[in-house]
Scaffold this active site. Structure first.
Site, mmCIF file in Angstrom:
data_model
loop_
_atom_site.group_PDB
_atom_site.id
_atom_site.type_symbol
_atom_site.label_atom_id
_atom_site.label_comp_id
_atom_site.label_asym_id
_atom_site.label_seq_id
_atom_site.Cartn_x
_atom_site.Cartn_y
_atom_site.Cartn_z
ATOM 1 N N HIS A 199 0.790 -1.230 0.000
ATOM 2 C CA HIS A 199 0.000 0.000 0.000
ATOM 3 C C HIS A 199 0.825 1.284 0.000
ATOM 4 O O HIS A 199 0.326 2.339 -0.335
ATOM 5 C CB HIS A 199 -0.933 0.037 1.224
ATOM 6 C CG HIS A 199 -0.248 0.484 2.485
ATOM 7 N ND1 HIS A 199 0.544 -0.353 3.232
ATOM 8 C CD2 HIS A 199 -0.228 1.690 3.108
ATOM 9 C CE1 HIS A 199 1.012 0.312 4.272
ATOM 10 N NE2 HIS A 199 0.574 1.546 4.225
ATOM 11 N N ARG A 200 2.106 1.223 0.356
ATOM 12 C CA ARG A 200 2.870 2.461 0.523
ATOM 13 C C ARG A 200 3.119 3.149 -0.816
ATOM 14 O O ARG A 200 3.429 2.507 -1.819
ATOM 15 C CB ARG A 200 4.194 2.191 1.231
ATOM 16 C CG ARG A 200 4.027 1.892 2.706
ATOM 17 C CD ARG A 200 5.339 1.952 3.445
ATOM 18 N NE ARG A 200 5.156 1.647 4.854
ATOM 19 C CZ ARG A 200 4.918 2.552 5.806
ATOM 20 N NH1 ARG A 200 4.840 3.830 5.468
ATOM 21 N NH2 ARG A 200 4.759 2.195 7.055
#
Length: 381
Positions: free
Chosen positions: A213-214
């Site tokens: 997700h980063r």
């Protein structure tokens, strides 16, 4: 300290705030009305869909937010500005004795800025972490929040030392990690209630759990190519929890659509929407291996004793590297795939995870006790 406001906006913050809410509720049950603490919850709306937000309020001891700004997604500047405006309005109205912010998101920084500028005592939970990668927006948020907050609650002693190296020594407390509180509390519940293994058709110890997700990964086409090649090159059933922002890219951005098609063709991959907290805990504890770029998932894997590969070039949670429970792998398939094969074949390290590095599992109570003690000293002086 009569009134607290916790500011949250994303999944990990809901978990952390839930434990503080539980600690406040426990305190209030034991004390007369005049000693009770009013604890309000302000949700910025940074995470806003059901899987990312609402389900957490249903599963955890987390009351419905007293305020929901509904900010949603946006660029860092626009999102933070909207949060600042909304948070300031609430703080001016409620006049809390203390504002508590959590972690390293735009919600964290906006909450701290709004409170500090109104001269409200500001406490930062999960203070003192550093990845030493300033290209990460989370790193900027951490550093800025630590340097303006009044009270710094550190999850590890290493975090205390990092603050000391930056010249921050006053009002720094080692409390332990509230996420360890949550895992100890909810892992047995997850084991009883979750049917995720059955729903996904996987067996304990015979699958890999992956999350990405980063922004440093999802916003880099080059890094995502490496991650996709890695995921497609795995040799065992893999549950891939896909963040809504990444799913949007894979579905609608031309440069990412090819990657989406490659993932869809990989028969061993089960691509699913973000999982509820209890389902995620159950899968983390049941997986043979976890692969993630999430700091929270790294820790949870460590807490439940599942080996982890961190798909980044560094980690702020160096304690999880203890005896090889977590390995920083980057995103190159040439490095990640051999490590995944090695960990799959080798099983879990012989030693147990060193959970004491993250406190005694009573971090939320320690935080509340520190706030109440400080308030008592202030009144006495």
């Amino acid at each position: 300290m009569k009134k607290l406001i916790s500011i949250v906006g994303v999944r990990p913050q809901f978990v952390k705030a839930a434990m503080v809410c539980a600690a406040v509720a426990g305190h209030n049950q034991k004390h007369a009305r005049e000693q009770r603490v009013k604890h309000l919850l302000l949700h910025t709306g940074q995470h806003y869909d059901y899987e990312m937000a609402a389900v957490f309020f249903q599963q955890l001891p987390l009351p419905a937010p007293d305020f929901n700004l509904g900010v949603g997604s946006g660029t860092h500047g626009a999102q933070t500005a909207m949060m600042l405006k909304g948070i300031e309005k609430v703080l001016l109205k409620e006049k809390p004795d203390c504002v508590i912010v959590y972690g390293d998101t735009n919600s964290t920084l906006a909450g701290a800025l709004a409170a500090v500028k109104l001269h409200i005592v500001t406490a930062h939970v999960e203070s003192g972490l550093r990845s030493f990668n300033r290209r990460m927006p989370e790193e900027i948020n951490r550093i800025a929040t630590d340097h303006i907050a009044d009270l710094l609650f550190c999850p590890t002693r290493a975090a205390v030392k990092l603050l000391e190296h930056e010249g921050i020594r006053d009002n720094v407390y080692f409390t332990g990690d509230v996420m360890l509180d949550a895992v100890k509390t909810f892992l047995p519940v997850a084991s009883r209630r979750s049917v995720a293994l059955t729903d996904l058709g996987v067996s304990p110890g015979k699958f890999i759990l992956a999350t990405i997700h980063r922004a440093e990964n999802t916003d880099s086409l080059e890094r995502m190519r490496g991650i996709v090649e890695t995921l497609c090159g795995l040799e065992h059933p893999t549950v891939f929890s896909v963040h809504p922002r990444l799913r949007e890219k894979l579905n609608h951005e031309a440069a990412y659509q090819k990657l989406g098609r490659e993932l869809a063709r990989a028969r061993h991959l089960k691509m699913v929407a973000p999982l509820s907290y209890l389902d995620m805990l159950h899968l983390e504890s049941s997986a043979r291996l976890v692969m993630t770029d999430s700091g929270g998932v790294q820790k949870e894997a460590f807490f439940v004793g599942t080996p982890c590969l961190t798909l980044r070039d560094e980690t702020e949670w160096t304690e999880t590297l203890h005896d090889g429970w977590n390995k920083v792998a980057g995103v190159s398939p040439r490095k990640v795939l051999p490590l995944a094969r090695e960990l799959w074949a080798g099983g879990r390290p012989r030693t147990k995870p060193a959970l004491a590095a993250f406190g005694d599992g009573k971090a939320a109570r320690n935080i509340l006790d520190s706030l109440l003690e400080l308030n008592a000293k202030k009144k006495a002086s």
